[in-house]
Design a protein around this motif. Structure first.
Motif, PDB file in Angstrom:
ATOM      1  N   LYS A   1       0.825  -1.216   0.000  1.00 50.54           N
ATOM      2  CA  LYS A   1       0.000   0.000   0.000  1.00 50.54           C
ATOM      3  C   LYS A   1       0.855   1.261   0.000  1.00 50.54           C
ATOM      4  CE  LYS A   1      -4.278  -1.767   1.937  1.00 50.54           C
ATOM      5  NZ  LYS A   1      -5.252  -1.665   3.031  1.00 50.54           N
ATOM      6  N   ARG A   2       2.074   1.175   0.519  1.00 51.55           N
ATOM      7  CA  ARG A   2       2.996   2.321   0.505  1.00 51.55           C
ATOM      8  C   ARG A   2       3.767   2.419  -0.805  1.00 51.55           C
ATOM      9  NH1 ARG A   2       4.298   0.063   5.252  1.00 51.55           N
ATOM     10  NH2 ARG A   2       6.359  -0.524   4.519  1.00 51.55           N
ATOM     11  N   GLY A   3       3.504   1.486  -1.731  1.00 51.45           N
ATOM     12  CA  GLY A   3       4.178   1.538  -3.025  1.00 51.45           C
ATOM     13  C   GLY A   3       5.460   0.733  -3.090  1.00 51.45           C
ATOM     14  N   GLN A   4       5.714  -0.112  -2.094  1.00 56.36           N
ATOM     15  CA  GLN A   4       6.910  -0.938  -2.065  1.00 56.36           C
ATOM     16  C   GLN A   4       6.557  -2.357  -2.495  1.00 56.36           C
ATOM     17  OE1 GLN A   4       9.910   0.525  -1.279  1.00 56.36           O
ATOM     18  NE2 GLN A   4       8.626   2.343  -1.283  1.00 56.36           N
ATOM     19  N   GLY A   5       7.446  -2.998  -3.242  1.00 59.54           N
ATOM     20  CA  GLY A   5       7.220  -4.369  -3.675  1.00 59.54           C
ATOM     21  C   GLY A   5       7.584  -5.377  -2.599  1.00 59.54           C
ATOM     22  N   ILE A   6       7.040  -6.577  -2.760  1.00 64.27           N
ATOM     23  CA  ILE A   6       7.422  -7.707  -1.922  1.00 64.27           C
ATOM     24  C   ILE A   6       7.753  -8.875  -2.846  1.00 64.27           C
ATOM     25  CG2 ILE A   6       6.091  -6.953   0.082  1.00 64.27           C
ATOM     26  CD1 ILE A   6       3.972  -9.074  -0.615  1.00 64.27           C
ATOM     27  N   GLU A   7       8.452  -9.870  -2.315  1.00 60.11           N
ATOM     28  CA  GLU A   7       8.861 -11.001  -3.139  1.00 60.11           C
ATOM     29  C   GLU A   7       9.056 -12.236  -2.278  1.00 60.11           C
ATOM     30  OE1 GLU A   7      12.373  -9.345  -4.927  1.00 60.11           O
ATOM     31  OE2 GLU A   7      13.635  -9.855  -3.230  1.00 60.11           O
ATOM     32  N   GLN A   8       9.229 -13.375  -2.975  1.00 65.47           N
ATOM     33  CA  GLN A   8       9.430 -14.631  -2.272  1.00 65.47           C
ATOM     34  C   GLN A   8      10.249 -15.585  -3.134  1.00 65.47           C
ATOM     35  OE1 GLN A   8       6.562 -18.161  -0.632  1.00 65.47           O
ATOM     36  NE2 GLN A   8       5.900 -16.072  -0.265  1.00 65.47           N
ATOM     37  N   PHE A   9      11.289 -16.145  -2.544  1.00 60.24           N
ATOM     38  CA  PHE A   9      12.102 -17.171  -3.206  1.00 60.24           C
ATOM     39  C   PHE A   9      11.320 -18.475  -3.166  1.00 60.24           C
ATOM     40  CE2 PHE A   9      15.326 -20.579  -2.981  1.00 60.24           C
ATOM     41  CZ  PHE A   9      15.969 -20.343  -4.188  1.00 60.24           C
ATOM     42  N   LEU A  10      11.264 -19.182  -4.305  1.00 57.85           N
ATOM     43  CA  LEU A  10      10.455 -20.396  -4.402  1.00 57.85           C
ATOM     44  C   LEU A  10      11.267 -21.684  -4.535  1.00 57.85           C
ATOM     45  CD1 LEU A  10       7.740 -19.028  -6.842  1.00 57.85           C
ATOM     46  CD2 LEU A  10       7.585 -19.249  -4.351  1.00 57.85           C
ATOM     47  N   GLY A  11      12.547 -21.585  -4.844  1.00 61.45           N
ATOM     48  CA  GLY A  11      13.360 -22.792  -4.945  1.00 61.45           C
ATOM     49  C   GLY A  11      13.788 -23.120  -6.358  1.00 61.45           C
TER      50      GLY A  11
ATOM     51  N   GLY B   1      14.024  -7.140  -2.809  1.00 60.45           N
ATOM     52  CA  GLY B   1      15.468  -7.163  -2.684  1.00 60.45           C
ATOM     53  C   GLY B   1      15.997  -8.097  -1.604  1.00 60.45           C
ATOM     54  N   VAL B   2      15.105  -8.727  -0.849  1.00 60.82           N
ATOM     55  CA  VAL B   2      15.526  -9.578   0.266  1.00 60.82           C
ATOM     56  C   VAL B   2      15.435 -11.069  -0.063  1.00 60.82           C
ATOM     57  CG1 VAL B   2      15.124 -10.097   2.718  1.00 60.82           C
ATOM     58  CG2 VAL B   2      14.880  -7.760   1.895  1.00 60.82           C
ATOM     59  N   ALA B   3      14.767 -11.444  -1.143  1.00 57.39           N
ATOM     60  CA  ALA B   3      14.638 -12.867  -1.495  1.00 57.39           C
ATOM     61  C   ALA B   3      15.999 -13.508  -1.740  1.00 57.39           C
ATOM     62  CB  ALA B   3      13.739 -13.045  -2.717  1.00 57.39           C
ATOM     63  N   GLY B   4      16.989 -12.716  -2.078  1.00 51.90           N
ATOM     64  CA  GLY B   4      18.337 -13.235  -2.254  1.00 51.90           C
ATOM     65  C   GLY B   4      18.888 -13.870  -0.983  1.00 51.90           C
ATOM     66  N   ALA B   5      18.429 -13.423   0.174  1.00 53.68           N
ATOM     67  CA  ALA B   5      18.858 -14.034   1.438  1.00 53.68           C
ATOM     68  C   ALA B   5      18.346 -15.470   1.537  1.00 53.68           C
ATOM     69  CB  ALA B   5      18.378 -13.201   2.624  1.00 53.68           C
ATOM     70  N   ASP B   6      17.111 -15.714   1.071  1.00 51.80           N
ATOM     71  CA  ASP B   6      16.595 -17.083   1.050  1.00 51.80           C
ATOM     72  C   ASP B   6      17.336 -17.911   0.007  1.00 51.80           C
ATOM     73  OD1 ASP B   6      14.807 -16.938   3.127  1.00 51.80           O
ATOM     74  OD2 ASP B   6      13.068 -16.548   1.856  1.00 51.80           O
ATOM     75  N   TYR B   7      17.699 -17.287  -1.116  1.00 51.44           N
ATOM     76  CA  TYR B   7      18.515 -17.989  -2.111  1.00 51.44           C
ATOM     77  C   TYR B   7      19.844 -18.408  -1.484  1.00 51.44           C
ATOM     78  CZ  TYR B   7      21.763 -18.783  -5.910  1.00 51.44           C
ATOM     79  OH  TYR B   7      22.726 -19.340  -6.711  1.00 51.44           O
TER      80      TYR B   7
END
Length: 128
Positions: free
Chosen positions: A14-24, A108-114
């Protein structure tokens, strides 16, 4: 804490920031890759995109945005849809890409799960 509770994920969108998720793991006949899904707020609504990229990273390099696509025709990923509500976008990603409700991170944080995936030996099954 890496993962966003639902209220924070919705708030970010809602603030205009994206979210993401590492899937494998992802793969083609010739290449091994990884998958991740993103949700970006746009003028069209909240756009859900599935990304399948070559697994060219490691401990030294985990910026998923810099990995080349598995399919050169999908340089920016495959758009799964655009919806008007953040929760609907999350549900779309969960239903069509296999995302998990409580594993969303800021863009930009999904790389940590990678990186966790790499350190786990790049398992072919879900470990998250």
């Amino acid at each position: 804490m890496r993962y966003l509770v639902e209220a924070f994920a919705v708030g970010a969108l809602k603030r205009g920031q994206g979210i993401e998720q590492f899937l494998g793991r992802a793969a083609t006949e010739n290449l091994i890759g990884v998958r991740w899904v993103s949700i970006e707020p746009t003028r069209r609504g909240f756009v859900v995109t599935l990304h399948e990229v070559e697994d060219v990273g490691g401990d030294h390099f985990c910026d998923l945005l810099e990995f080349p696509p598995l399919d050169p025709d999908d340089e920016f990923g495959q758009e799964l849809g655009a919806v008007q509500e953040p929760l609907a976008a999350m549900a779309l990603a969960e239903g069509q890409a296999g995302a998990v409700h409580d594993r969303w991170v800021n863009a930009g944080v999904a790389g940590a799960d990678y990186l966790d995936y790499v350190r786990a030996g790049r398992p072919s099954h879900d470990v998250f």
